[in-house]
Write a protein that holds these residues in place. Structure first.
Motif, PDB file in Angstrom:
ATOM      1  N   ALA A  57     -66.498 -52.283  -9.455  1.00  0.00           N
ATOM      2  CA  ALA A  57     -67.387 -51.413 -11.297  1.00  0.00           C
ATOM      3  C   ALA A  57     -67.550 -52.737 -11.977  1.00  0.00           C
ATOM      4  CB  ALA A  57     -66.689 -50.536 -11.159  1.00  0.00           C
ATOM      5  N   VAL A  58     -66.492 -53.029 -12.760  1.00  0.00           N
ATOM      6  CA  VAL A  58     -66.840 -53.926 -13.955  1.00  0.00           C
ATOM      7  C   VAL A  58     -68.305 -55.415 -13.562  1.00  0.00           C
ATOM      8  CG1 VAL A  58     -66.554 -55.599 -15.746  1.00  0.00           C
ATOM      9  CG2 VAL A  58     -65.071 -53.655 -15.004  1.00  0.00           C
ATOM     10  N   THR A  59     -67.717 -55.808 -12.369  1.00  0.00           N
ATOM     11  CA  THR A  59     -69.005 -56.598 -11.432  1.00  0.00           C
ATOM     12  C   THR A  59     -70.351 -56.502 -11.851  1.00  0.00           C
ATOM     13  OG1 THR A  59     -67.269 -58.089 -10.695  1.00  0.00           O
ATOM     14  CG2 THR A  59     -69.208 -58.657  -9.856  1.00  0.00           C
ATOM     15  N   LYS A  60     -70.396 -54.945 -10.910  1.00  0.00           N
ATOM     16  CA  LYS A  60     -71.930 -54.598 -10.419  1.00  0.00           C
ATOM     17  C   LYS A  60     -72.638 -53.914 -12.349  1.00  0.00           C
ATOM     18  CE  LYS A  60     -72.001 -50.001  -9.833  1.00  0.00           C
ATOM     19  NZ  LYS A  60     -71.680 -48.874  -9.738  1.00  0.00           N
ATOM     20  N   GLU A  61     -71.541 -53.515 -12.939  1.00  0.00           N
ATOM     21  CA  GLU A  61     -72.262 -52.985 -14.125  1.00  0.00           C
ATOM     22  C   GLU A  61     -72.422 -54.616 -15.074  1.00  0.00           C
ATOM     23  OE1 GLU A  61     -73.277 -49.853 -15.838  1.00  0.00           O
ATOM     24  OE2 GLU A  61     -72.535 -49.411 -13.816  1.00  0.00           O
ATOM     25  N   ASP A  62     -71.928 -55.577 -14.462  1.00  0.00           N
ATOM     26  CA  ASP A  62     -72.095 -56.965 -15.097  1.00  0.00           C
ATOM     27  C   ASP A  62     -74.015 -57.278 -14.999  1.00  0.00           C
ATOM     28  OD1 ASP A  62     -70.280 -57.065 -17.309  1.00  0.00           O
ATOM     29  OD2 ASP A  62     -69.003 -57.939 -15.829  1.00  0.00           O
ATOM     30  N   ARG A  63     -74.284 -57.064 -13.795  1.00  0.00           N
ATOM     31  CA  ARG A  63     -75.182 -57.467 -12.511  1.00  0.00           C
ATOM     32  C   ARG A  63     -76.752 -56.728 -13.146  1.00  0.00           C
ATOM     33  NH1 ARG A  63     -77.996 -56.213  -8.500  1.00  0.00           N
ATOM     34  NH2 ARG A  63     -79.877 -57.616  -7.345  1.00  0.00           N
ATOM     35  N   LEU A  64     -75.592 -55.432 -13.388  1.00  0.00           N
ATOM     36  CA  LEU A  64     -77.510 -54.356 -13.953  1.00  0.00           C
ATOM     37  C   LEU A  64     -77.233 -54.454 -15.403  1.00  0.00           C
ATOM     38  CD1 LEU A  64     -78.352 -51.316 -13.225  1.00  0.00           C
ATOM     39  CD2 LEU A  64     -76.622 -50.502 -13.545  1.00  0.00           C
ATOM     40  N   ARG A  65     -76.295 -55.023 -16.383  1.00  0.00           N
ATOM     41  CA  ARG A  65     -77.240 -55.364 -17.316  1.00  0.00           C
ATOM     42  C   ARG A  65     -77.553 -55.795 -17.484  1.00  0.00           C
ATOM     43  NH1 ARG A  65     -75.156 -58.000 -21.990  1.00  0.00           N
ATOM     44  NH2 ARG A  65     -74.784 -57.139 -23.744  1.00  0.00           N
ATOM     45  N   ARG A 255     -76.607 -40.581 -19.289  1.00  0.00           N
ATOM     46  CA  ARG A 255     -75.394 -41.378 -19.046  1.00  0.00           C
ATOM     47  C   ARG A 255     -76.775 -42.636 -18.026  1.00  0.00           C
ATOM     48  NH1 ARG A 255     -70.131 -41.099 -16.178  1.00  0.00           N
ATOM     49  NH2 ARG A 255     -68.966 -39.353 -17.498  1.00  0.00           N
ATOM     50  N   THR A 259     -76.559 -46.178 -19.966  1.00  0.00           N
ATOM     51  CA  THR A 259     -76.388 -47.506 -18.827  1.00  0.00           C
ATOM     52  C   THR A 259     -77.307 -48.921 -19.177  1.00  0.00           C
ATOM     53  OG1 THR A 259     -76.165 -46.384 -17.298  1.00  0.00           O
ATOM     54  CG2 THR A 259     -77.208 -48.586 -16.270  1.00  0.00           C
ATOM     55  N   LEU A 262     -75.507 -49.936 -22.775  1.00  0.00           N
ATOM     56  CA  LEU A 262     -74.327 -50.877 -22.273  1.00  0.00           C
ATOM     57  C   LEU A 262     -75.209 -52.377 -21.895  1.00  0.00           C
ATOM     58  CD1 LEU A 262     -72.387 -49.400 -20.078  1.00  0.00           C
ATOM     59  CD2 LEU A 262     -71.440 -49.940 -21.487  1.00  0.00           C
TER      60      LEU A 262
END
Length: 394
Positions: A57-65, A255, A259, A262
């Motif tokens: 989940a963190v890896t996906k969020e870093d890419r989205l960021r 949310r 997003t 973040l």
């Protein structure tokens, strides 16, 4: 007969299994198979799964960021002709230090918080709403209101009918529209009390509150014309006369916007839009009378475009925070909120709002309230038979 019988052709089948598999990555039938459940805590397997899922989940969020910063943020300026100020801005530590020295620690900022506690038993329901206004110079005021739910059955001289009326009333109370409306009214009165206290019980230059200033409960009056009129009057004065306010959200609502937040670096904020569209959505979706609908629509048309919604972030280790401020003073307002939030970087939320919340709970919290309730029952000779031993399952 039950179990194993296929539905008739005319009977609609249940839905949701496909959505469950998409959301959780396995079929619902697999989740319900008790043989697949862990025996006891099974700590090693649980920790391994937690680490794997959270890392993914963190890896996906870093890419989205990265995508939000590179693709979305550059497109914000000029996205809307009605709000050309949209975009990302940066605040320096020196600017925040000036806010500390000239405003916050000089007592020129007040924050408001509220609390709500309730006692619900068979014979009576009591709700207590407390509001506290606090600055770094001390408490400006603490105020409370108590609401008593009173049940009245028709007295007809027929004792059996009166008893049955009470039983029926209590059995169906939580299904009754009027009881739902009463619970909504309590939330509306609490939201109104916060804003009214900020307006009328504070003399500070800047006023700080929690969550959306033009909340759903206030724009609808929670179904009560008097509350709608009072709420709009207070909001108009805060927005169009005082103007020096900032409200900061303490929830994870919106949310999608969070997003985007973040993707902010520490010390950045983004201006997104005004509250006009949000206000229209609330008014269009609520059933008003003609006069109340016209009143709410007029407020949304004139005042909501003056309130800006944005996000700020004071630390790479804290969540972004949604904020609301007057359009003319939004850059000063967000600096007030960020300067107060940087005092606790791990939380990234205005400390003054936390202080107001703690002060309110100390004055009007659960322990003191329940103590008064128990004392009153004891004086009535009822002792503890009306107290629930356990609350509902959650």
């Amino acid at each position: 007969m039950s179990g194993g019988v296929p539905p008739d052709d005319g009977e609609e089948e249940l839905f949701g299994d496909d959505e469950y598999e998409v959301a959780f990555g396995e079929k619902l039938a697999e989740t319900l198979d008790l043989n697949r459940w862990s025996t006891g805590l099974d700590l090693d397997r649980v920790m391994a799964r937690f680490r794997r899922e959270i890392a993914s989940a963190v890896t996906k969020e870093d890419r989205l960021r990265g995508l939000v910063r590179s693709e979305l943020f550059p497109r914000l300026p000029g996205r809307s002709r009605t709000f050309p100020e949209a975009g990302v801005y940066h605040v320096t530590p020196e600017e925040l230090n000036l806010v500390h020295e000239r405003l916050l620690f000089q007592g020129r900022v007040d924050a408001v918080a509220s609390s709500s506690v309730s006692h619900d038993s068979i014979p009576i329901g009591i709700s207590q709403i407390g509001v506290a206004v606090v600055g770094y110079g001390g408490t400006s005021g603490a105020f409370s209101q108590r609401l008593y739910r009173k049940e009245v059955a028709q007295r007809s001289g027929d004792g059996l009918k009166e008893a049955m009326d009470y039983i029926d009333m209590r059995q169906n109370r939580f299904k009754d529209r009027h009881d739902s409306q009463s619970r909504l009214a309590r939330r509306g009165i609490r939201a109104y009390g916060e804003r009214a206290a900020l307006l009328n019980k504070s003399s500070a230059e800047w006023r700080m509150g929690m969550n959306n200033p033009c909340s759903h409960e206030l724009l609808t009056g929670s179904g009560y014309m008097s509350l709608l009129e009072k709420s709009i009057d207070v909001l108009n004065k805060i927005i169009n006369e005082h103007k020096k306010f900032v409200f900061v959200s303490n929830t994870l609502q919106d949310r999608g916007f969070l997003t985007m937040g973040l993707a902010l670096d520490a010390g950045e904020f983004v201006l997104l839009e005004t509250l006009e569209n949000d206000g229209k959505h609330v008014v269009d979706g609520w059933q008003y009378g003609d006069r109340s609908k016209a009143l709410a629509r007029d407020f949304v048309r004139k005042s909501c475009p003056q309130v800006v919604k944005g996000l700020f972030r004071v630390s790479d280790h804290s969540l972004p925070r949604m904020f609301y401020a007057h359009r003319e003073l939004v850059h000063e307002a967000v600096r007030v909120a960020m300067a107060d939030s940087v005092l606790r970087q791990e939380r990234g939320f205005p400390m003054l709002l936390d202080v107001a919340d703690m002060s309110c709970r100390a004055a009007f919290g659960e322990d003191g309230f329940q103590g008064l309730i128990q004392d009153a029952y004891a004086h009535a000779g009822a002792n503890f038979q009306y107290f629930s031993e356990r609350g509902p399952r959650r």
